[in-house]
Design an enzyme around this catalytic site. Structure first.
Site, PDB file in Angstrom:
ATOM      1  N   CYS A  85       0.816  -1.220   0.000  1.00  0.00           N
ATOM      2  CA  CYS A  85       0.000   0.000   0.000  1.00  0.00           C
ATOM      3  C   CYS A  85       0.847   1.267   0.000  1.00  0.00           C
ATOM      4  CB  CYS A  85      -0.947  -0.006   1.198  1.00  0.00           C
ATOM      5  SG  CYS A  85      -1.962   1.480   1.301  1.00  0.00           S
TER       6      CYS A  85
ATOM      7  N   ARG B 178      -0.203   4.613   3.010  1.00  0.00           N
ATOM      8  CA  ARG B 178      -0.123   4.354   4.449  1.00  0.00           C
ATOM      9  C   ARG B 178       0.098   5.568   5.346  1.00  0.00           C
ATOM     10  NH1 ARG B 178       4.204  -0.269   4.721  1.00  0.00           N
ATOM     11  NH2 ARG B 178       4.558   0.098   2.498  1.00  0.00           N
TER      12      ARG B 178
ATOM     13  N   TRP C 162      -9.384   5.552  -0.374  1.00  0.00           N
ATOM     14  CA  TRP C 162      -9.899   6.126  -1.622  1.00  0.00           C
ATOM     15  C   TRP C 162      -8.999   5.638  -2.746  1.00  0.00           C
ATOM     16  CZ3 TRP C 162      -8.539   9.220   2.614  1.00  0.00           C
ATOM     17  CH2 TRP C 162      -7.213   9.663   2.623  1.00  0.00           C
TER      18      TRP C 162
ATOM     19  N   GLU D  72      -5.119   3.142 -10.521  1.00  0.00           N
ATOM     20  CA  GLU D  72      -5.778   1.842 -10.312  1.00  0.00           C
ATOM     21  C   GLU D  72      -6.912   1.674 -11.314  1.00  0.00           C
ATOM     22  OE1 GLU D  72      -6.295   2.676  -5.793  1.00  0.00           O
ATOM     23  OE2 GLU D  72      -6.153   0.486  -5.998  1.00  0.00           O
TER      24      GLU D  72
HETATM   25  N1  ARG Z   1      -6.773  -1.946  -7.127  1.00  0.00           N
HETATM   26  C1  ARG Z   1      -8.081  -2.265  -6.634  1.00  0.00           C
HETATM   27  C2  ARG Z   1      -9.131  -1.752  -7.620  1.00  0.00           C
HETATM   28  O1  ARG Z   1      -8.789  -1.124  -8.567  1.00  0.00           O
HETATM   29  C3  ARG Z   1      -8.337  -1.644  -5.270  1.00  0.00           C
HETATM   30  C4  ARG Z   1      -7.282  -1.923  -4.210  1.00  0.00           C
HETATM   31  C5  ARG Z   1      -7.355  -0.994  -3.022  1.00  0.00           C
HETATM   32  N2  ARG Z   1      -7.127   0.365  -3.430  1.00  0.00           N
HETATM   33  C6  ARG Z   1      -7.161   1.445  -2.605  1.00  0.00           C
HETATM   34  N3  ARG Z   1      -6.974   2.616  -3.118  1.00  0.00           N
HETATM   35  N4  ARG Z   1      -7.403   1.309  -1.324  1.00  0.00           N
HETATM   36  O2  ARG Z   1     -10.316  -1.911  -7.456  1.00  0.00           O
END
Ligand code: ARG
Length: 347
Positions: free
Chosen positions: A57, A60, A222, A227
Site C-alpha cells: 500500500c 499508508r 480512496w 488503479e
Molecule cells: N486496485 C483495486 C481496484 O482497482 C483496489 C485496491 C485498493 N485500493 C485502494 N486505493 N485502497 O479496485
C-alpha cells in the site's frame, strides 16, 4: 491460540499506547481464558497497525486515521448486510471518502465478495461483458439465484455466510452506490460510456492480529487514479479501453513506435482524475501519493520503525520512475498485525 503472537501484539500495544506493566500482566492472565478476546481499543489499534504494515500500500501515511467499526456481535445475515450498508455509507460520505474497516465475528462471518462494490463479468459468444476479473464470482451469484442485467457495469450483490449456513445474497440499494462517469477535459470520450465506482472496499482479506484471524474485515481507502485509469479500464484482460480511447484521440494505432498506447493511457488517466475531482469524489494522483508515501517514511523514521514494502506493488503503473519510490530499495518483510489473502470460500 498462538501465545507468542498474542504476547508480541500485547507488548506492541503496551509500548505504543503507553500501558503499565500491571496492565500487561493482567491481559496476559486474562489470555489464559478460552473466552479471551480483544477489546475494541486493542482491535482499533491493531487494524491501524495492520494498515501501517501493508507492504503493497502506497497510501499508508493515513494509517492512524482509520475508522474501526467493531461489528463482532452480529451473527445474522440481515444484520451483517445492514452493517455493510452502514460501512458503504460512512466510507462514501457524499464523496469525501473516509478510510474505514468493519470487523466481524472471527471464524463465523464470511463475505464472499472480493470488494463490497464490484462489477459483474459474463462470458458470452462475442467475448466478455463487464469485468473479466469477476467471471467466477458472478457465476457463483447466478448459482445462488441472482440475475444481472448483463450490462458492462452491473454491481454484484453482497454474498454473506454465517457459520456453515447456505450463503445469502443481498442487492445493494442503488442510492448507496456512488459512481463517476469518465469524461476528459478536452477530448470527447462520451461515446465510450466509461464509469467506475467511488469506493474500493476490499472484502476478501483476513485481518490477522495477535495470532487470531478475522476472516470478514472489509476495509477501504480512496482510489489512486492509476488503479482505474492504468489498470481496471486499460488492461487488455479487464475493460481494454485503450484502442477506443486512441481512436477518439485520432491517434494512428498501427505502429507501436508511435507510442499511441502510452498517449492514450496518459489521457485516460487525466480523464479519471478530472472526473472524480469534478464529481467531488476523493482520489489521489500517483505523484501526490508517492510524495505522501515519502512523508510516511519520514514519520516512521522519527518513531524509529522500519518501513517495509513490496516495491513491485508500490511503484505506480504509470511513469513509475518519476516517483521517488522507484529509486529506493525497500525491505519486503512481513510484520504483524497485517491483512493477508485467504482461500476463496467458494470453489
Ligand atoms: N486496485 C483495486 C481496484 O482497482 C483496489 C485496491 C485498493 N485500493 C485502494 N486505493 N485502497 O479496485
Amino acid at each position: 491460540m498462538n501465545e507468542q503472537e498474542l504476547n508480541s501484539f500485547l507488548a506492541l500495544y503496551k509500548k505504543e499506547t503507553k500501558q503499565t506493566d500491571a496492565w500487561l500482566e493482567r491481559r496476559l492472565n486474562q489470555a489464559e481464558d478460552p473466552q479471551f478476546n480483544f477489546t475494541t481499543e486493542e482491535l482499533t489499534f491493531g487494524a491501524r497497525v495492520a494498515w501501517r504494515n501493508s507492504n503493497k500500500c502506497i497510501g499508508r501515511l493515513f494509517w492512524n486515521s482509520l475508522t474501526v467499526l467493531d461489528q463482532r456481535h452480529l451473527l445474522d445475515e440481515e444484520e451483517v448486510f445492514g452493517a455493510l450498508l452502514e460501512h458503504i455509507a460512512f466510507a462514501t460520505n457524499n464523496g469525501k471518502i473516509r478510510p474505514v474497516i468493519s470487523i466481524f465475528a472471527q471464524n463465523r462471518v464470511h463475505i464472499w465478495n472480493h470488494q463490497l462494490i464490484r462489477y459483474a463479468g459474463y462470458e458470452t459468444a462475442d467475448g466478455v461483458i463487464g469485468d473479466s476479473d469477476s467471471l467466477a464470482f458472478t457465476k457463483i451469484c447466478e448459482a445462488l439465484g441472482w440475475r444481472g442485467a448483463c450490462t458492462n457495469f452491473d454491481v454484484l450483490p453482497l454474498v454473506i455466510q454465517i457459520d456453515d449456513h447456505q450463503p445469502t445474497f443481498f442487492e445493494i440499494p442503488k442510492d448507496y452506490i456512488v459512481e463517476v462517469q469518465i469524461e476528459h477535459p478536452h477530448y470527447d470520450f462520451s461515446s465510450l460510456q466509461m464509469k467506475w465506482y467511488a469506493v474500493p472496499i476490499i472484502s476478501s482479506m483476513r485481518f490477522n492480529i495477535g495470532g487470531m484471524d478475522f476472516q470478514a474485515a472489509p476495509f477501504n481507502g480512496w482510489y489512486m487514479g492509476t488503479e482505474i485509469g492504468a489498470r481496471n479500464l486499460a488492461d487488455e484482460a479487464r475493460y481494454h479501453f485503450l484502442p477506443k480511447v486512441a481512436q477518439q484521440m485520432g491517434l494512428e494505432t498501427t505502429s507501436n513506435a508511435s507510442l499511441w498506447q502510452d498517449r492514450a493511457l496518459v489521457e485516460l488517466n487525466v480523464a479519471v482524475l478530472h472526473s472524480y475531482k469534478k464529481s467531488g469524489v476523493s482520489i489521489v494522483d500517483h505523484h501526490t501519493a508517492a510524495q505522501q508515501f515519502q512523508l510516511f517514511q519520514q514519520q516512521e523514521q522519527k518513531e524509529q520503525r522500519e518501513v517495509t514494502g513490496n516495491w513491485v506493488w508500490l511503484i505506480p503503473p504509470l511513469s513509475p520512475a518519476t516517483t521517488s519510490i522507484y529509486h529506493q530499495p525497500i525491505h519486503n518483510k512481513t510484520n504483524k498485525p497485517n491483512y493477508f489473502y485467504q482461500q476463496l470460500p467458494y470453489k
